[in-house]
Motif scaffolding. Structure first.
Motif, mmCIF file in Angstrom:
data_model
loop_
_atom_site.group_PDB
_atom_site.id
_atom_site.type_symbol
_atom_site.label_atom_id
_atom_site.label_comp_id
_atom_site.label_asym_id
_atom_site.label_seq_id
_atom_site.Cartn_x
_atom_site.Cartn_y
_atom_site.Cartn_z
ATOM 1 N N PHE A 234 -22.838 -7.334 -7.406
ATOM 2 C CA PHE A 234 -23.575 -6.903 -6.228
ATOM 3 C C PHE A 234 -22.695 -6.091 -5.281
ATOM 4 C CE2 PHE A 234 -25.672 -10.910 -7.556
ATOM 5 C CZ PHE A 234 -26.939 -10.390 -7.835
ATOM 6 N N ASP A 235 -21.507 -5.695 -5.724
ATOM 7 C CA ASP A 235 -20.596 -4.913 -4.888
ATOM 8 C C ASP A 235 -21.230 -3.571 -4.509
ATOM 9 O OD1 ASP A 235 -18.836 -6.959 -5.310
ATOM 10 O OD2 ASP A 235 -17.551 -5.859 -6.698
ATOM 11 N N VAL A 236 -20.930 -3.113 -3.296
ATOM 12 C CA VAL A 236 -21.446 -1.836 -2.799
ATOM 13 C C VAL A 236 -20.267 -0.917 -2.503
ATOM 14 C CG1 VAL A 236 -22.744 -0.692 -0.958
ATOM 15 C CG2 VAL A 236 -23.508 -2.916 -1.825
ATOM 16 N N PHE A 237 -20.380 0.339 -2.901
ATOM 17 C CA PHE A 237 -19.329 1.324 -2.648
ATOM 18 C C PHE A 237 -19.789 2.255 -1.532
ATOM 19 C CE2 PHE A 237 -17.036 5.335 -3.660
ATOM 20 C CZ PHE A 237 -15.742 4.846 -3.567
ATOM 21 N N ASP A 238 -19.008 2.319 -0.456
ATOM 22 C CA ASP A 238 -19.335 3.179 0.680
ATOM 23 C C ASP A 238 -18.310 4.307 0.764
ATOM 24 O OD1 ASP A 238 -19.933 4.413 3.038
ATOM 25 O OD2 ASP A 238 -20.072 2.583 4.227
ATOM 26 N N PRO A 239 -18.647 5.512 0.277
ATOM 27 C CA PRO A 239 -17.687 6.621 0.291
ATOM 28 C C PRO A 239 -17.188 6.962 1.690
ATOM 29 C CG PRO A 239 -19.566 7.132 -1.119
ATOM 30 C CD PRO A 239 -19.919 5.885 -0.364
ATOM 31 N N ASP A 240 -18.035 6.776 2.710
ATOM 32 C CA ASP A 240 -17.637 7.142 4.074
ATOM 33 C C ASP A 240 -16.513 6.267 4.606
ATOM 34 O OD1 ASP A 240 -19.563 9.136 4.113
ATOM 35 O OD2 ASP A 240 -21.101 7.820 4.951
ATOM 36 N N ASP A 241 -16.431 5.040 4.130
ATOM 37 C CA ASP A 241 -15.407 4.109 4.611
ATOM 38 C C ASP A 241 -14.192 4.024 3.688
ATOM 39 O OD1 ASP A 241 -16.884 3.464 6.808
ATOM 40 O OD2 ASP A 241 -17.730 1.617 5.981
ATOM 41 N N PHE A 242 -14.239 4.716 2.557
ATOM 42 C CA PHE A 242 -13.208 4.512 1.548
ATOM 43 C C PHE A 242 -11.819 4.901 2.040
ATOM 44 C CE2 PHE A 242 -10.690 5.845 -2.166
ATOM 45 C CZ PHE A 242 -10.708 4.668 -2.882
ATOM 46 N N THR A 243 -11.687 6.063 2.661
ATOM 47 C CA THR A 243 -10.368 6.517 3.101
ATOM 48 C C THR A 243 -9.756 5.535 4.090
ATOM 49 O OG1 THR A 243 -10.948 8.843 2.751
ATOM 50 C CG2 THR A 243 -9.090 8.382 4.211
ATOM 51 N N GLN A 244 -10.544 5.052 5.026
ATOM 52 C CA GLN A 244 -10.050 4.067 5.986
ATOM 53 C C GLN A 244 -9.693 2.752 5.300
ATOM 54 O OE1 GLN A 244 -12.662 3.488 9.314
ATOM 55 N NE2 GLN A 244 -11.405 1.865 10.225
ATOM 56 N N SER A 245 -10.458 2.402 4.265
ATOM 57 C CA SER A 245 -10.223 1.145 3.546
ATOM 58 C C SER A 245 -8.941 1.166 2.725
ATOM 59 C CB SER A 245 -11.416 0.835 2.633
ATOM 60 O OG SER A 245 -12.598 0.672 3.381
ATOM 61 N N LEU A 246 -8.341 2.337 2.570
ATOM 62 C CA LEU A 246 -7.093 2.447 1.807
ATOM 63 C C LEU A 246 -5.870 2.009 2.612
ATOM 64 C CD1 LEU A 246 -7.599 5.884 0.005
ATOM 65 C CD2 LEU A 246 -7.438 3.652 -1.112
ATOM 66 N N ALA A 247 -6.079 1.444 3.795
ATOM 67 C CA ALA A 247 -4.945 1.086 4.663
ATOM 68 C C ALA A 247 -3.968 0.147 3.978
ATOM 69 C CB ALA A 247 -5.457 0.463 5.966
ATOM 70 N N ASP A 248 -4.480 -0.897 3.303
ATOM 71 C CA ASP A 248 -3.591 -1.836 2.610
ATOM 72 C C ASP A 248 -2.870 -1.149 1.456
ATOM 73 O OD1 ASP A 248 -4.247 -3.851 4.327
ATOM 74 O OD2 ASP A 248 -5.440 -4.997 2.905
#
Length: 264
Positions: A234-248
């Motif tokens: 049920f995972d959802v992929f949000d392209p708009d948030d992906f770059t920010q989510s790469l912080a770790d």
């Protein structure tokens, strides 16, 4: 229809029920006291597995509880990694070398990334370059000694009971792999640098440069892996948030500490 979990109640009894799991893994960990007691197991009419465990009152650990129960978390990982009966239940790896295990994991990650890459062109070059650097580092890994690795050992997959006992849950991602994956994730997410020597001593691992390098590389891979949806989930992929989510992912690659810090 998937890997559902349920709480079931009958009178004053409460149970935890899982569908579609590897029953033998839960039985092995329950025998070690590392996961809640298995009360019943079998198959549904369609052949899907069903597992019933004792309900344990507790919660996922906070960062404070990781520090408070450091010895228990480290001992649980040590016991998990070196249980020979559990190792025999997992798919056998073609090689015991850390480099071979790392390259195989990286290939799976690259295939997963390829399915979503076109949706995030703004991050594609950076991720591609980073994966290439990781491949070069993995090729230089030395040594061997795969263990029974949980592979997703975040706080959501630990349970601290009301009486202070720790349990591992959600065992579907387990495989024979480099111990640096479980240990690196635990240290980087939950333990500040001043506590890491103590944790490694309790877990039975040496604080050497080679292990540090493997922990950093495998943790970077894991940070990207968990951002990309799992198949049949049920995972959802949000392209708009992906770059920010790469912080770790960026922080681990740069050798920096957890951006969230180590306080609750």
């Amino acid at each position: 229809s998937g890997h559902e979990t349920y709480f079931a109640q009958c009178g004053d009894q409460t149970y935890f029920v899982k569908i579609g799991v590897q029953i033998a893994r839960y039985q092995a960990l329950a025998a070690m006291g590392l996961t809640p007691q298995v009360l019943a197991a079998g198959r549904l009419a369609d052949g899907e597995s069903i597992l019933v465990q004792a309900y344990v009152a507790g919660k996922n650990p906070s960062r404070r509880e990781y520090r408070l129960h450091l010895t228990q978390f480290a001992a649980a990982i040590r016991q998990l990694h070196h249980n020979t009966a559990l190792q025999k239940l997992l798919p056998q790896a073609p090689s015991d070398l850390y480099a071979a295990a790392g390259l195989e994991a990286l290939s799976r990650l690259e295939q997963k990334w390829a399915r979503w890459r076109a949706q995030v062109p703004q991050a594609a070059e950076f991720v591609d370059h980073s994966l290439g650097d990781l491949r070069q580092k993995i090729a230089d890994f030395q040594g061997a000694g795969l263990v029974a690795s949980h592979n997703d050992i975040c706080n959501a997959n630990w349970l601290v009971s009301t009486d202070g006992k720790v349990y591992l849950i959600d065992l579907e991602s387990m495989s024979l792999d480099d111990p640096a994956l479980d240990v690196g994730a635990t240290l980087w997410w939950y333990y500040p640098p001043q506590l890491r020597d103590s944790f490694l001593t309790e877990a039975g691992y040496a604080q050497d440069a080679a292990f540090q390098e493997r922990m950093q590389v495998r943790m970077a891979m894991h940070c990207l892996h968990i951002l990309l949806p799992r198949e049949q989930s049920f995972d959802v992929f949000d392209p708009d948030d992906f770059t920010q989510s790469l912080a770790d992912f960026r922080a681990v690659l740069a050798g920096e500490e957890n951006p969230q810090g180590y306080e609750d």
